[in-house]
Design an enzyme around this catalytic site. Structure first.
Site, PDB file in Angstrom:
ATOM      1  N   HIS A 141       0.876  -1.183   0.000  1.00 12.98           N
ATOM      2  CA  HIS A 141       0.000   0.000   0.000  1.00 12.98           C
ATOM      3  C   HIS A 141       0.910   1.229   0.000  1.00 12.98           C
ATOM      4  CE1 HIS A 141      -2.770   2.956   1.828  1.00 12.98           C
ATOM      5  NE2 HIS A 141      -3.764   2.152   1.500  1.00 12.98           N
ATOM      6  N   ASP A 160       3.407  -4.087   8.032  1.00 18.78           N
ATOM      7  CA  ASP A 160       2.137  -3.385   7.876  1.00 18.78           C
ATOM      8  C   ASP A 160       1.030  -4.392   8.171  1.00 18.78           C
ATOM      9  OD1 ASP A 160      -0.181  -2.226   7.054  1.00 18.78           O
ATOM     10  OD2 ASP A 160       0.541  -1.609   5.076  1.00 18.78           O
ATOM     11  N   GLN A 209      -4.186  -4.926   7.271  1.00 23.51           N
ATOM     12  CA  GLN A 209      -5.188  -5.908   6.826  1.00 23.51           C
ATOM     13  C   GLN A 209      -5.119  -7.216   7.603  1.00 23.51           C
ATOM     14  OE1 GLN A 209      -7.609  -5.161   4.923  1.00 23.51           O
ATOM     15  NE2 GLN A 209      -6.892  -3.239   4.054  1.00 23.51           N
ATOM     16  N   LYS A 214     -10.046  -0.301  10.796  1.00 20.71           N
ATOM     17  CA  LYS A 214     -10.190  -1.495   9.958  1.00 20.71           C
ATOM     18  C   LYS A 214     -10.466  -2.728  10.816  1.00 20.71           C
ATOM     19  CE  LYS A 214      -7.002   0.192   6.391  1.00 20.71           C
ATOM     20  NZ  LYS A 214      -7.835   0.568   5.238  1.00 20.71           N
ATOM     21  N   CYS A 253      -4.776   2.443  -3.600  1.00 18.36           N
ATOM     22  CA  CYS A 253      -3.528   2.979  -3.034  1.00 18.36           C
ATOM     23  C   CYS A 253      -2.369   2.014  -3.241  1.00 18.36           C
ATOM     24  CB  CYS A 253      -3.688   3.318  -1.549  1.00 18.36           C
ATOM     25  SG  CYS A 253      -4.863   4.616  -1.263  1.00 18.36           S
TER      26      CYS A 253
HETATM   27  C1  LIG Z   1      -2.317  -2.770   3.613  1.00 22.10           C
HETATM   28  C2  LIG Z   1      -2.667  -1.393   4.077  1.00 22.10           C
HETATM   29  N1  LIG Z   1      -1.729  -0.661   4.678  1.00 22.10           N
HETATM   30  C3  LIG Z   1      -1.957   0.566   5.148  1.00 22.10           C
HETATM   31  C4  LIG Z   1      -3.197   1.145   4.998  1.00 22.10           C
HETATM   32  C5  LIG Z   1      -3.397   2.533   5.520  1.00 22.10           C
HETATM   33  O1  LIG Z   1      -4.313   2.535   6.556  1.00 22.10           O
HETATM   34  P1  LIG Z   1      -4.749   3.943   7.189  1.00 22.10           P
HETATM   35  O2  LIG Z   1      -5.334   4.734   6.065  1.00 22.10           O
HETATM   36  O3  LIG Z   1      -5.759   3.568   8.219  1.00 22.10           O
HETATM   37  O4  LIG Z   1      -3.543   4.567   7.733  1.00 22.10           O
HETATM   38  C6  LIG Z   1      -4.208   0.448   4.358  1.00 22.10           C
HETATM   39  C7  LIG Z   1      -5.522   1.061   4.136  1.00 22.10           C
HETATM   40  O5  LIG Z   1      -6.237   0.726   3.224  1.00 22.10           O
HETATM   41  C8  LIG Z   1      -3.938  -0.862   3.890  1.00 22.10           C
HETATM   42  O6  LIG Z   1      -4.878  -1.588   3.288  1.00 22.10           O
END
Ligand SMILES: Cc1ncc(COP(=O)(O)O)c(C=O)c1O
Length: 429
Positions: free
Chosen positions: A143, A220, A223, A246, A386
């Site tokens: 992401h 990260d 998910q 999430k 993203c």
């Molecule tokens: C794999 C992953 N990492 C990071 C993020 C970023 O999350 P946040 O916008 O809550 O910071 C997302 C959000 O869609 C994501 O799917």
């Protein structure tokens, strides 16, 4: 890394855990989410966008109300009753997150705004130790949140950024990863689960390999934490980032879980109230971790309400959550494949992927598809999610993504499949 499988602290096939997990009843779970009772465009809401943000159960809504109604005050340093209650509720969140992730020391839990802020904090604070000649390894399925902070580091500090490539089957090329590792590798940044492909990466194995060359590992977990049994120690990571929103919690609060001894070695990146020990006109000393990284008034109420979401997940049991979602993904893949006209992305084996499916109908742009589905009350996400570099690798400009949660059931998947057929009819296919 032969035989590397589920490595995100997930107890995978053969562990016996799956067979033991209690079954989750998604219809009973659905009743605990007030919003899922509403209608959209004359239809029952079929919410298939949990990967973007989850809906909130009644218990979380009540916790937010309770805080504002009875215990609203700023945290820390207050002596009045409301301030003490607010501080206790805020700090209880830290303890609860540590317990949920089996993190031995709550001092390792930094309360921030979201996963993005957590990843940026590591990139800036740990990245400050890096310079020309040092390498960061990310992957081609990250992401933007786990990519752009590292790109910024290349600009600011002359660090080299490398990427683990992806196989045609939608998994990381672990042989290439092994070959990339060297004493120059200072940071490995990897998602535990792809938000586009659903791929569950073998993080524990990757972390062990990274540690052998002396790199730190940033995971990260945006998910993975809401969908898989994740243990911070089992993960083998040095840092883990995720967002409450999430994981059925409120927006505005996210976490960096780190090894306290590493956090201790990091300078703060944001200055202000709360993060200091002593301030003079021309100098200051820092508070202990984790407070050193929590400058200013935090998302007090959101943090205080998040434990109610974790209570729900633990009541269901993360093994049962995983089993439910894996079965649902298997069912969705089978039904979507049987349509015969979709390009489906990500691993074919449901045991190697999380609770989402991404696909493209070659005849219809994903945005058009999502719009027709919305007319039927079905919420999916269309776009690059993203992950623009990943889209390029897949040869797509966009995909449609349906993502699942604890309240999703086969009826929701059937509604999606019917909706995709209706979309084809709408566009004359
Ligand atoms: C794999 C992953 N990492 C990071 C993020 C970023 O999350 P946040 O916008 O809550 O910071 C997302 C959000 O869609 C994501 O799917």
């Amino acid at each position: 890394m032969p035989g590397a499988t589920l490595g995100v602290g997930v107890r995978g096939p053969g562990s016996g855990v799956r067979g033991d997990a209690a079954r989750l009843d998604p219809v009973a779970v659905r009743a605990r989410f007030p919003i899922l009772g509403r209608r959209v465009n004359g239809h029952r809401l079929v919410y298939l966008d949990s990967a973007a943000t989850t809906q909130k159960p009644e218990a979380v809504l009540e916790a937010i109300q309770r805080m504002y109604r009875y215990s609203n005050a700023n945290v820390h340093r207050g002596v009045h009753t409301l301030a003490e209650e607010a501080t206790a509720a805020y700090e209880a969140c830290r303890q609860r997150v540590a317990r949920f992730l089996h993190a031995p020391d709550p001092r390792g839990v930094v309360i921030l705004r979201n996963a993005t802020e957590a990843l940026n904090l590591v990139a800036r604070a740990w990245g400050a130790r890096l310079g020309p000649g040092d390498e960061v390894i990310a992957t081609a399925m990250e992401h933007h949140s786990n990519l752009v902070p590292w790109i910024m580091l290349t600009r600011e500090r002359g660090v080299t950024l490398r990427h683990v490539p992806i196989t045609d089957g939608g998994e990381l090329d672990l042989g290439a990863y092994e070959r990339m590792l060297s004493p120059r590798t200072r940071i490995v940044a990897v998602t535990a689960m792809s938000n586009v492909l659903g791929t569950i990466n073998p993080v524990a194995e990757m972390a062990a390999a990274a540690h052998r060359v002396g790199a730190v590992v940033v995971v990260d977990g945006a998910q993975s934490v809401p969908h898989l049994p994740v243990g911070f120690a089992a993960l083998g990571a040095d840092f883990l980032a995720f967002s409450a929103h999430k994981a059925y919690g409120p927006t505005g609060v996210g976490f960096l879980v780190g090894r306290p001894e590493l956090l201790d070695r990091m300078e703060p990146v944001s200055g202000g109230g709360e993060m200091i020990r002593e301030v003079h006109l021309d100098r200051a000393t820092w508070n202990d971790v984790p407070h050193r990284f929590e400058a200013g008034t935090p998302s007090i109420v959101d943090a205080a309400a998040f434990p109610a979401a974790l209570d729900l997940l633990e009541e269901l049991g993360m093994d049962a959550v995983r089993r439910h979602e894996e079965e649902l993904v298997a069912y969705a893949l089978e039904r979507l494949r049987s349509l015969g006209f979709l390009r489906l992305h990500g691993p074919l084996d449901p045991a190697r992927r999380g609770a989402l499916v991404s696909f493209v109908d070659p005849e219809i742009h994903p945005h058009d598809q999502a719009q027709v589905l919305d007319g039927l009350g079905i919420a999916v996400r269309a776009g690059h999610h993203c992950a623009q570099p990943l889209m390029r690798r897949l040869g797509e400009v966009a995909t449609t993504r349906a993502s699942f949660g604890i309240h999703t059931d086969r009826d929701d998947v059937d509604a999606l499949v019917d909706g995709l057929l209706a979309t084809r009819r709408y566009f004359g296919g």
